[in-house]
Design an enzyme around this catalytic site. Structure first.
Site, short mmCIF file in Angstrom:
data_model
loop_
_atom_site.label_atom_id
_atom_site.label_comp_id
_atom_site.label_asym_id
_atom_site.label_seq_id
_atom_site.Cartn_x
_atom_site.Cartn_y
_atom_site.Cartn_z
N GLY A 55 -4.47 -3.36 5.98
CA GLY A 55 -4.07 -2.32 6.92
C GLY A 55 -2.58 -2.22 7.23
O GLY A 55 -2.18 -1.43 8.07
N TRP A 57 -0.01 -0.88 5.55
CA TRP A 57 0.56 0.46 5.32
C TRP A 57 0.00 1.46 6.34
O TRP A 57 0.69 2.38 6.76
CB TRP A 57 0.26 0.95 3.89
CG TRP A 57 1.18 0.37 2.85
CD1 TRP A 57 1.73 -0.87 2.85
CD2 TRP A 57 1.65 1.02 1.66
NE1 TRP A 57 2.50 -1.04 1.73
CE2 TRP A 57 2.47 0.11 0.98
CE3 TRP A 57 1.44 2.27 1.10
CZ2 TRP A 57 3.09 0.41 -0.23
CZ3 TRP A 57 2.06 2.58 -0.11
CH2 TRP A 57 2.88 1.66 -0.76
N ASP A 75 -10.60 2.06 1.57
CA ASP A 75 -10.57 0.89 0.68
C ASP A 75 -12.02 0.51 0.34
O ASP A 75 -12.93 0.75 1.13
CB ASP A 75 -9.89 -0.30 1.38
CG ASP A 75 -9.39 -1.34 0.37
OD1 ASP A 75 -8.15 -1.46 0.22
OD2 ASP A 75 -10.21 -2.03 -0.27
N ASP A 116 -1.34 2.03 -2.54
CA ASP A 116 -0.90 0.67 -2.87
C ASP A 116 -2.06 -0.01 -3.60
O ASP A 116 -2.19 -1.22 -3.60
CB ASP A 116 -0.58 -0.05 -1.56
CG ASP A 116 0.20 -1.34 -1.77
OD1 ASP A 116 0.87 -1.48 -2.81
OD2 ASP A 116 0.14 -2.22 -0.88
N LYS A 156 1.73 2.57 -6.46
CA LYS A 156 2.22 1.34 -7.07
C LYS A 156 1.96 1.42 -8.57
O LYS A 156 0.91 1.92 -8.99
CB LYS A 156 1.43 0.18 -6.48
CG LYS A 156 1.68 -1.15 -7.15
CD LYS A 156 1.54 -2.29 -6.23
CE LYS A 156 0.11 -2.60 -5.83
NZ LYS A 156 0.10 -3.62 -4.78
#
Ligand SMILES: C[S@@+](CC[C@H](N)C(=O)[O-])C[C@H]1O[C@@H](n2cnc3c(N)ncnc32)[C@H](O)[C@@H]1O
Length: 251
Positions: A55, A57, A75, A116, A156
């Protein structure tokens, strides 16, 4: 806790700082450094944070958008609640997950999609890099369905085969695409971020009618990589082919 954990913790200023400021992950500083340099997040923005667990970000996003903003994190793993955000458990490449996100958006669009996302690492660089490329490319396709024109996408990436194909697919969809390695990424890491700004209202000509996934697949073929066309072993994944089984033509 192991001796190694203590040594890494002592040497890692980002981990120490994250802990002292109440961020759930040291990676919060990667997004802070992206924000310092590119100022992509504005007060009032709607943000989707893909691969949000634990958590960090999402916490930074909530701070940056303020009370008028909207932050949704998603997620595969369950993420404990974060004040000011909605966190969902789901796989970003599953249709049901996108539908749940769309319900929360209630007809709106995101200004920013952050990713990410990182696969569960096998320790074999080539495999991990191929899976990461696959996830980032699919997340770019998801972003194209949910982002407003002018919006931004951050993902990413790990250096390696196929990355140039993903960058090309991004350049066909955004007017400004740059790579950036935040200081908080470990020195030894081959991780960088792709910062894509100003989503074009219509993709550039080479990308019209194609998904980013299809573009990256043809890039892989052009550079002499065969992608196995059979189903992935992971039946949960609703695609019939992925980049995870890569073979060089000459091998
Ligand atoms: C490096 S962590 C993200 C850390 C996060 N940015 C933070 O600051 O706390 C990468 C995350 O991607 C998630 N992930 C991997 N594949 C995913 C998928 N298909 N859908 C959603 N999340 C995924 C993993 O479960 C993992 O929690």
């Amino acid at each position: 806790m192991s001796k190694r954990w203590y040594q890494e913790n002592r040497r890692d200023p980002w981990r120490r700082q994250a802990k002292s400021k109440g961020y759930r992950a040291r990676s919060a500083y990667k997004l802070k450094q992206i924000q310092e340099k590119f100022e992509i997040i504005r007060p009032g923005d709607a943000i989707l944070d893909v691969g949000c667990h634990p958590g960090g970000w999402t916490q930074v996003s909530v701070e940056e958008v303020g009370d008028e903003g909207l932050v949704i994190g998603v997620d595969i793993k369950s993420t404990s609640p974060i004040e000011g955000a909605t966190v969902l458990q789901g796989n970003i490449i599953h249709k049901e997950t996108i539908e749940r996100i769309e319900e929360l958006l209630d007809g709106g669009q995101f200004n920013i999609v952050l990713s990410d996302i990182s696969p569960k690492l096998t320790g074999r660089y080539d495999t991990d890099q191929a899976i990461s490329l696959e996830l980032s490319t699919m997340t770019l396709d998801v972003a194209m369905d949910l982002l407003a024109p002018g919006g931004a996408f951050v993902t990413k990436i790990f250096q390696g085969v196929g990355i140039e194909g993903l960058i090309k697919a991004a350049k066909d969809r955004f007017s400004n695409v740059q790579r950036f390695a935040p200081m908080a990424s470990r020195n030894s890491s081959s991780e960088t971020y792709l910062i894509c700004r100003n989503r074009l209202p219509v993709p550039r000509r080479p990308a019209r009618g194609l998904t980013a996934f299809e573009q990256v697949l043809s890039h892989l073929t052009e550079v002499g990589i065969n992608v196995d066309e059979t189903s992935t072993e992971d039946e949960e994944i609703e695609i019939n082919k992925g980049f995870r089984r890569l073979n060089r033509n000459d091998e």
